[in-house]
Design a protein around this motif. Structure first.
Motif, PDB file in Angstrom:
ATOM      1  N   GLU A  30      26.757  62.115  53.813  1.00 45.30           N
ATOM      2  CA  GLU A  30      28.001  61.591  53.253  1.00 45.30           C
ATOM      3  C   GLU A  30      27.738  60.502  52.221  1.00 45.30           C
ATOM      4  O   GLU A  30      26.775  59.749  52.331  1.00 45.30           O
ATOM      5  CB  GLU A  30      28.850  61.020  54.390  1.00 45.30           C
ATOM      6  N   PHE A  31      28.609  60.429  51.219  1.00 42.91           N
ATOM      7  CA  PHE A  31      28.576  59.328  50.249  1.00 42.91           C
ATOM      8  C   PHE A  31      29.661  58.351  50.675  1.00 42.91           C
ATOM      9  O   PHE A  31      30.846  58.592  50.506  1.00 42.91           O
ATOM     10  CB  PHE A  31      28.847  59.841  48.834  1.00 42.91           C
ATOM     11  N   PHE A  32      29.228  57.226  51.238  1.00 40.32           N
ATOM     12  CA  PHE A  32      30.123  56.243  51.850  1.00 40.32           C
ATOM     13  C   PHE A  32      30.135  54.987  50.994  1.00 40.32           C
ATOM     14  O   PHE A  32      29.087  54.460  50.641  1.00 40.32           O
ATOM     15  CB  PHE A  32      29.621  55.929  53.257  1.00 40.32           C
ATOM     16  N   VAL A  33      31.334  54.510  50.645  1.00 39.78           N
ATOM     17  CA  VAL A  33      31.463  53.341  49.770  1.00 39.78           C
ATOM     18  C   VAL A  33      32.118  52.191  50.517  1.00 39.78           C
ATOM     19  O   VAL A  33      33.157  52.360  51.165  1.00 39.78           O
ATOM     20  CB  VAL A  33      32.283  53.673  48.510  1.00 39.78           C
ATOM     21  N   MET A  34      31.493  51.019  50.436  1.00 41.33           N
ATOM     22  CA  MET A  34      32.092  49.778  50.930  1.00 41.33           C
ATOM     23  C   MET A  34      32.672  49.054  49.723  1.00 41.33           C
ATOM     24  O   MET A  34      31.948  48.692  48.790  1.00 41.33           O
ATOM     25  CB  MET A  34      31.046  48.925  51.646  1.00 41.33           C
ATOM     26  N   LEU A  35      33.989  48.869  49.746  1.00 38.06           N
ATOM     27  CA  LEU A  35      34.716  48.380  48.581  1.00 38.06           C
ATOM     28  C   LEU A  35      35.437  47.082  48.907  1.00 38.06           C
ATOM     29  O   LEU A  35      36.055  46.950  49.965  1.00 38.06           O
ATOM     30  CB  LEU A  35      35.741  49.440  48.148  1.00 38.06           C
ATOM     31  N   GLY A  36      35.365  46.129  47.987  1.00 35.46           N
ATOM     32  CA  GLY A  36      36.083  44.880  48.183  1.00 35.46           C
ATOM     33  C   GLY A  36      35.647  43.846  47.163  1.00 35.46           C
ATOM     34  O   GLY A  36      34.672  44.040  46.430  1.00 35.46           O
ATOM     35  N   THR A 191      30.425  48.309  46.150  1.00 36.83           N
ATOM     36  CA  THR A 191      30.976  48.016  44.833  1.00 36.83           C
ATOM     37  C   THR A 191      32.275  47.229  44.979  1.00 36.83           C
ATOM     38  O   THR A 191      32.934  47.264  46.021  1.00 36.83           O
ATOM     39  CB  THR A 191      31.249  49.310  44.038  1.00 36.83           C
ATOM     40  N   HIS A 192      32.637  46.507  43.904  1.00 39.78           N
ATOM     41  CA  HIS A 192      33.947  45.863  43.832  1.00 39.78           C
ATOM     42  C   HIS A 192      34.880  46.666  42.941  1.00 39.78           C
ATOM     43  O   HIS A 192      36.047  46.323  42.786  1.00 39.78           O
ATOM     44  CB  HIS A 192      33.805  44.446  43.260  1.00 39.78           C
ATOM     45  N   ASP A 193      34.357  47.755  42.350  1.00 36.06           N
ATOM     46  CA  ASP A 193      35.088  48.536  41.359  1.00 36.06           C
ATOM     47  C   ASP A 193      35.769  49.728  42.030  1.00 36.06           C
ATOM     48  O   ASP A 193      35.114  50.662  42.483  1.00 36.06           O
ATOM     49  CB  ASP A 193      34.112  49.019  40.276  1.00 36.06           C
ATOM     50  N   GLN A 194      37.102  49.704  42.061  1.00 34.70           N
ATOM     51  CA  GLN A 194      37.837  50.769  42.743  1.00 34.70           C
ATOM     52  C   GLN A 194      37.658  52.116  42.060  1.00 34.70           C
ATOM     53  O   GLN A 194      37.664  53.168  42.731  1.00 34.70           O
ATOM     54  CB  GLN A 194      39.323  50.428  42.809  1.00 34.70           C
ATOM     55  N   LEU A 195      37.468  52.150  40.731  1.00 35.06           N
ATOM     56  CA  LEU A 195      37.283  53.411  40.038  1.00 35.06           C
ATOM     57  C   LEU A 195      35.969  54.068  40.432  1.00 35.06           C
ATOM     58  O   LEU A 195      35.895  55.289  40.611  1.00 35.06           O
ATOM     59  CB  LEU A 195      37.345  53.204  38.521  1.00 35.06           C
ATOM     60  N   GLU A 196      34.895  53.261  40.580  1.00 39.83           N
ATOM     61  CA  GLU A 196      33.632  53.799  41.076  1.00 39.83           C
ATOM     62  C   GLU A 196      33.825  54.395  42.460  1.00 39.83           C
ATOM     63  O   GLU A 196      33.368  55.504  42.754  1.00 39.83           O
ATOM     64  CB  GLU A 196      32.562  52.699  41.138  1.00 39.83           C
ATOM     65  N   ALA A 197      34.513  53.654  43.321  1.00 40.08           N
ATOM     66  CA  ALA A 197      34.720  54.111  44.696  1.00 40.08           C
ATOM     67  C   ALA A 197      35.515  55.411  44.736  1.00 40.08           C
ATOM     68  O   ALA A 197      35.135  56.368  45.420  1.00 40.08           O
ATOM     69  CB  ALA A 197      35.429  53.029  45.503  1.00 40.08           C
ATOM     70  N   ALA A 205      35.434  52.311  52.919  1.00 38.68           N
ATOM     71  CA  ALA A 205      35.848  51.213  53.793  1.00 38.68           C
ATOM     72  C   ALA A 205      36.252  50.060  52.892  1.00 38.68           C
ATOM     73  O   ALA A 205      35.420  49.533  52.147  1.00 38.68           O
ATOM     74  CB  ALA A 205      34.725  50.795  54.729  1.00 38.68           C
ATOM     75  N   VAL A 206      37.527  49.671  52.927  1.00 35.51           N
ATOM     76  CA  VAL A 206      38.025  48.549  52.117  1.00 35.51           C
ATOM     77  C   VAL A 206      37.907  47.281  52.950  1.00 35.51           C
ATOM     78  O   VAL A 206      38.471  47.200  54.050  1.00 35.51           O
ATOM     79  CB  VAL A 206      39.486  48.770  51.689  1.00 35.51           C
ATOM     80  N   MET A 207      37.159  46.286  52.432  1.00 36.39           N
ATOM     81  CA  MET A 207      36.910  45.064  53.175  1.00 36.39           C
ATOM     82  C   MET A 207      37.636  43.870  52.564  1.00 36.39           C
ATOM     83  O   MET A 207      37.842  43.801  51.348  1.00 36.39           O
ATOM     84  CB  MET A 207      35.407  44.771  53.246  1.00 36.39           C
ATOM     85  N   ASN A 208      37.986  42.914  53.439  1.00 37.95           N
ATOM     86  CA  ASN A 208      38.639  41.679  53.013  1.00 37.95           C
ATOM     87  C   ASN A 208      38.323  40.596  54.028  1.00 37.95           C
ATOM     88  O   ASN A 208      38.587  40.763  55.222  1.00 37.95           O
ATOM     89  CB  ASN A 208      40.158  41.897  52.924  1.00 37.95           C
ATOM     90  N   HIS A 209      37.715  39.509  53.581  1.00 33.67           N
ATOM     91  CA  HIS A 209      37.371  38.381  54.455  1.00 33.67           C
ATOM     92  C   HIS A 209      36.603  38.841  55.704  1.00 33.67           C
ATOM     93  O   HIS A 209      36.888  38.407  56.822  1.00 33.67           O
ATOM     94  CB  HIS A 209      38.620  37.618  54.865  1.00 33.67           C
ATOM     95  N   GLY A 210      35.624  39.723  55.487  1.00 35.05           N
ATOM     96  CA  GLY A 210      34.756  40.155  56.576  1.00 35.05           C
ATOM     97  C   GLY A 210      35.333  41.217  57.478  1.00 35.05           C
ATOM     98  O   GLY A 210      34.685  41.632  58.449  1.00 35.05           O
ATOM     99  N   VAL A 211      36.542  41.675  57.191  1.00 36.10           N
ATOM    100  CA  VAL A 211      37.220  42.655  58.039  1.00 36.10           C
ATOM    101  C   VAL A 211      37.411  43.962  57.262  1.00 36.10           C
ATOM    102  O   VAL A 211      37.770  43.942  56.083  1.00 36.10           O
ATOM    103  CB  VAL A 211      38.595  42.128  58.495  1.00 36.10           C
ATOM    104  N   ILE A 212      37.184  45.086  57.925  1.00 37.72           N
ATOM    105  CA  ILE A 212      37.498  46.380  57.326  1.00 37.72           C
ATOM    106  C   ILE A 212      38.997  46.614  57.482  1.00 37.72           C
ATOM    107  O   ILE A 212      39.494  46.832  58.587  1.00 37.72           O
ATOM    108  CB  ILE A 212      36.693  47.514  57.984  1.00 37.72           C
ATOM    109  N   PHE A 215      39.738  52.423  56.614  1.00 36.87           N
ATOM    110  CA  PHE A 215      38.617  53.352  56.499  1.00 36.87           C
ATOM    111  C   PHE A 215      39.200  54.748  56.341  1.00 36.87           C
ATOM    112  O   PHE A 215      40.065  55.160  57.114  1.00 36.87           O
ATOM    113  CB  PHE A 215      37.753  53.263  57.763  1.00 36.87           C
ATOM    114  N   GLY A 216      38.778  55.481  55.312  1.00 36.82           N
ATOM    115  CA  GLY A 216      39.301  56.831  55.139  1.00 36.82           C
ATOM    116  C   GLY A 216      38.838  57.450  53.845  1.00 36.82           C
ATOM    117  O   GLY A 216      38.001  56.901  53.117  1.00 36.82           O
ATOM    118  N   THR A 217      39.365  58.621  53.532  1.00 40.75           N
ATOM    119  CA  THR A 217      39.036  59.293  52.282  1.00 40.75           C
ATOM    120  C   THR A 217      39.730  58.579  51.125  1.00 40.75           C
ATOM    121  O   THR A 217      40.695  57.832  51.340  1.00 40.75           O
ATOM    122  CB  THR A 217      39.503  60.754  52.314  1.00 40.75           C
ATOM    123  N   PRO A 218      39.282  58.795  49.886  1.00 39.53           N
ATOM    124  CA  PRO A 218      39.966  58.181  48.741  1.00 39.53           C
ATOM    125  C   PRO A 218      41.456  58.518  48.697  1.00 39.53           C
ATOM    126  O   PRO A 218      42.279  57.651  48.393  1.00 39.53           O
ATOM    127  CB  PRO A 218      39.222  58.767  47.533  1.00 39.53           C
TER     128      PRO A 218
END
Length: 365
Positions: A30-36, A191-197, A205-212, A215-218
């Motif tokens: 899988e290609f998994f992106v951590m975004l925030g 990445t911080h870039d939503q277009l890349e994600a 997985a969209v993160m904010n202040h250490g919290v996911i 989590f899901g598909t685009p």
């Protein structure tokens, strides 16, 4: 390649919690992106998966093996950094082959594997050139080649396109995803870039202040945001929020916002009166003089195929994406129709989504 399983991962630095009880699974291949945004904990999470940081608590399993407390060299992973970290005194071939050299792989095998990777990355014509004179895109390919040549269980990438200009970045987004498909790699990409994600990910997985936060598909992340934060972070422009105070009963079909009847997503339980926000993306709003949801145009941004119109309403400022040919003027009074069915309803106190319904027809003001 291998599955990566993260269970209740937590990381503290001198009383500061960088990652809070994160759990997720990256499936094999899988290609998994951590975004925030910067400081949200995504790189710290990646470094813990790599073994460059040890967690305060929680577990990390790689291909079923608990590697939580193992050092980076004991995990079969490859890490691609934002800064390419190439060896300037070596040419391209030696840079790519260096990990194999340190492992004692025979010279003939190193040459064969470097040639194979160079063909895959389309850099076989520059193998004998110095890396110091290469363009950014080629330097990034060399860094990727050095990771790929090891044939690890998974690839970890920390904003590898962050230093490239927009033209190279767009090209490399396509090439990275294509490369992933060809080699069947398990990849965790930060990445911080939503277009890349959105362009590359199988899961985000969209993160904010250490919290996911979600989590899901685009598609799920964009169309069914779990929180106002996710709805606001994803999309350009982001989701609009029409705020109102009301109590809702199960099965309520509409709500009145500033004298306009707005069709609601499906309400599945009674809710006491509270401040709520109806979320709608700019592309799901159209101008309609018959609508009672009205406002004044503050301005418009021409984008070629479309334009973004900014409208000030009694429920807040709204941005609508409308055809480029539409004639609009600052100061003009217009009606807004919410064309749905992509409406979301949030509780503003918690920011959590309480209803999202993609099955309804148009929602009109």
């Amino acid at each position: 390649m291998a599955e990566i399983r993260v269970e209740n991962l937590r990381k503290e630095f001198s009383g500061f919690t960088a990652v809070q009880n994160s759990s997720f699974i990256v499936a094999d291949g899988e290609f998994f992106v951590m975004l925030g945004p910067s400081g949200c904990g995504k790189t710290t999470t990646l470094r813990m998966i790599a073994g460059l940081e040890l967690p305060t608590s929680g577990r990390i399993l790689l291909d079923g093996e608990d590697v939580t407390m193992k050092r980076a060299r004991e995990r079969d992973i490859a890490f691609v950094f934002q800064l390419f970290a190439l060896y300037p005194h070596m040419n391209v071939r030696k840079n790519i082959g260096f990990p194999l050299l340190t492992q004692g792989v025979p010279a003939a095998e190193i040459r064969a594997r470097v040639d194979e990777v160079a063909r895959l990355l389309r850099i076989d014509h520059i193998l004998d050139r110095s890396v110091s004179g290469l363009a950014g895109g080629d330097r990034q390919r060399v860094a990727l080649g050095r990771a790929i040549v090891r044939r690890p269980k998974c690839f970890l990438m920390d904003e590898p396109l962050g230093t490239l200009d927009s033209e190279f970045r767009d090209l490399m987004v396509h090439e990275l995803r294509e490369l992933h498909n060809r080699i069947g790699a398990t990849t965790v990409y930060v990445t911080h870039d939503q277009l890349e994600a959105m362009s590359m990910a199988d899961k985000i997985a969209v993160m904010n202040h250490g919290v996911i936060e979600q989590f899901g598909t685009p598609t799920e992340i964009y169309q069914r945001p779990a929180t106002m934060y996710v709805a606001d972070f994803m999309g350009s422009p982001p989701m609009n929020f029409l705020k109102f105070h009301a109590g809702l009963a199960q099965g309520d079909a509409s709500v009145t916002i500033r004298d306009a009847q707005i069709v609601l997503p499906t309400i599945r339980e009674d809710r006491a009166p509270a401040e709520l926000a109806l979320g709608v993306r700019p592309e799901h709003i159209r101008l309609d003089d018959s609508s009672k949801l009205r406002g004044q145009i503050l301005g418009a941004e021409y984008l070629g195929t479309t334009q973004i119109v900014v409208v000030e309403t009694a429920a807040g400022v709204v941005k609508a994406r409308i055809p480029a040919a539409a004639s609009v003027h600052a100061g003009e009074q217009v009606g807004l129709a919410l064309n749905g069915p992509y409406l979301s309803l949030f509780e503003t106190a918690t920011g959590r989504a309480i209803a999202t319904d993609l099955s309804k027809g148009a929602a009109h003001g």
